[in-house]
Design a protein around this motif. Structure first.
Motif, PDB file in Angstrom:
ATOM      1  N   GLU A   1      13.297  67.674  81.569  1.00 58.67           N
ATOM      2  CA  GLU A   1      13.923  66.367  81.355  1.00 58.67           C
ATOM      3  C   GLU A   1      15.168  66.477  80.476  1.00 58.67           C
ATOM      4  N   GLU A   2      15.098  67.304  79.446  1.00 56.77           N
ATOM      5  CA  GLU A   2      16.245  67.487  78.553  1.00 56.77           C
ATOM      6  C   GLU A   2      17.430  68.148  79.258  1.00 56.77           C
TER       7      GLU A   2
ATOM      8  N   SER B   1       3.370  69.862  78.419  1.00 58.10           N
ATOM      9  CA  SER B   1       4.238  68.820  77.839  1.00 58.10           C
ATOM     10  C   SER B   1       5.578  69.392  77.417  1.00 58.10           C
ATOM     11  N   GLU B   2       5.576  70.621  76.905  1.00 60.66           N
ATOM     12  CA  GLU B   2       6.839  71.258  76.507  1.00 60.66           C
ATOM     13  C   GLU B   2       7.698  71.583  77.729  1.00 60.66           C
ATOM     14  N   TYR B   3       7.064  72.034  78.795  1.00 59.53           N
ATOM     15  CA  TYR B   3       7.821  72.349  80.012  1.00 59.53           C
ATOM     16  C   TYR B   3       8.410  71.081  80.622  1.00 59.53           C
ATOM     17  N   LYS B   4       7.634  70.026  80.635  1.00 60.85           N
ATOM     18  CA  LYS B   4       8.136  68.742  81.130  1.00 60.85           C
ATOM     19  C   LYS B   4       9.346  68.286  80.311  1.00 60.85           C
ATOM     20  N   SER B   5       9.249  68.386  79.006  1.00 58.22           N
ATOM     21  CA  SER B   5      10.369  68.002  78.129  1.00 58.22           C
ATOM     22  C   SER B   5      11.587  68.870  78.388  1.00 58.22           C
ATOM     23  N   PHE B   6      11.364  70.170  78.596  1.00 56.90           N
ATOM     24  CA  PHE B   6      12.471  71.096  78.868  1.00 56.90           C
ATOM     25  C   PHE B   6      13.234  70.670  80.120  1.00 56.90           C
TER      26      PHE B   6
ATOM     27  N   LYS C   1      14.519  64.663  86.552  1.00 53.70           N
ATOM     28  CA  LYS C   1      13.445  63.668  86.533  1.00 53.70           C
ATOM     29  C   LYS C   1      12.289  64.196  87.365  1.00 53.70           C
TER      30      LYS C   1
ATOM     31  N   LYS D   1      18.533  63.347  87.293  1.00 54.99           N
ATOM     32  CA  LYS D   1      18.452  62.007  86.680  1.00 54.99           C
ATOM     33  C   LYS D   1      19.640  61.182  87.112  1.00 54.99           C
TER      34      LYS D   1
ATOM     35  N   TRP E   1       5.645  77.852  77.236  1.00 53.40           N
ATOM     36  CA  TRP E   1       5.563  76.406  77.180  1.00 53.40           C
ATOM     37  C   TRP E   1       4.148  75.912  77.473  1.00 53.40           C
TER      38      TRP E   1
ATOM     39  N   CYS F   1      11.242  67.840  91.181  1.00 53.97           N
ATOM     40  CA  CYS F   1      12.219  67.085  90.391  1.00 53.97           C
ATOM     41  C   CYS F   1      13.415  66.678  91.214  1.00 53.97           C
TER      42      CYS F   1
END
Length: 199
Positions: free
Chosen positions: A173-174, A166-171, A178, A199, A163, A196
């Motif tokens: 969050e998905e 940005s990809e790790y952050k998206s992972f 949060k 959420k 990752w 984190c």
């Protein structure tokens, strides 16, 4: 990744990580602050470097690893009274629901074939207001490994996931998390520090 790879590297892992001293000094300092007076579960503890360095701050630490040799190595270096070392699989934990204040998994989600399953288990054992601390190695540019990453690959250490920050952050969050704190730390392999909450 095969358990045997980490069993082989257990005796030299801590020595190898000395090249990332700036990163680990940051981790010890920041995680100690976030774990103050809390019950902590550490997954993928390796030879117990983080567990030993945060013990003075935490109420208690259960430090686990998938590789038995890593746990054997961790126990040889002196175990603080409030730290317990155990063998455990991050994707199939035996701990009770809603039990820990903090779960730490450093530099490990990228080597787990199914990290989503590990995150589900972390969510299960973490208290409702608990903190997930999940710093992870990242690529500076997608698909471009530096020399150190190439050396690790030749040594048999392969990443299941590669990752960027940005990809790790998206992972994360998905998968229901949060990010409340983050920072990129430069090193032989860069690290994206994250804290984190659900959420």
């Amino acid at each position: 990744m095969k358990k045997s790879i980490w069993d082989i590297f257990a005796p030299i892992y801590e020595r190898a990580m000395k090249s990332q001293k700036n990163i680990y000094d940051f981790l010890y300092r920041q995680i100690s602050i976030s774990c103050f007076d809390k019950t902590v579960l550490e997954l993928a503890t390796g030879p117990g470097m983080i567990a030993r360095h945060i013990a003075h701050s935490a109420k208690s630490v259960v430090a686990t690893d998938f590789a038995p040799k890593m746990i054997e190595t961790a126990k040889k270096k002196g175990v603080p009274q409030n730290v317990t070392f155990e063998t455990a699989d991050a994707t199939n934990l035996s701990y009770k629901d809603d039990f820990f204040d903090v779960v730490v998994i450093a530099n490990a989600l990228h080597i787990i074939p199914n990290p989503e399953k590990a995150l589900r288990e972390i969510s299960r054992v973490l208290k409702a207001d608990g903190i997930l601390i999940a710093p992870n190695f990242i690529e500076r540019e997608k698909g471009k490994k530096n020399l150190w990453q190439k050396i690790l690959t030749l040594a048999g250490i392969k990443f299941a996931h590669e990752w960027t920050s940005s990809e790790y952050k998206s992972f994360l969050e998905e998968n229901g998390w949060k990010i409340t704190k983050s920072q990129v730390l430069k090193g032989r392999i860069d690290l994206f520090y994250t804290e984190c909450m659900r959420k």
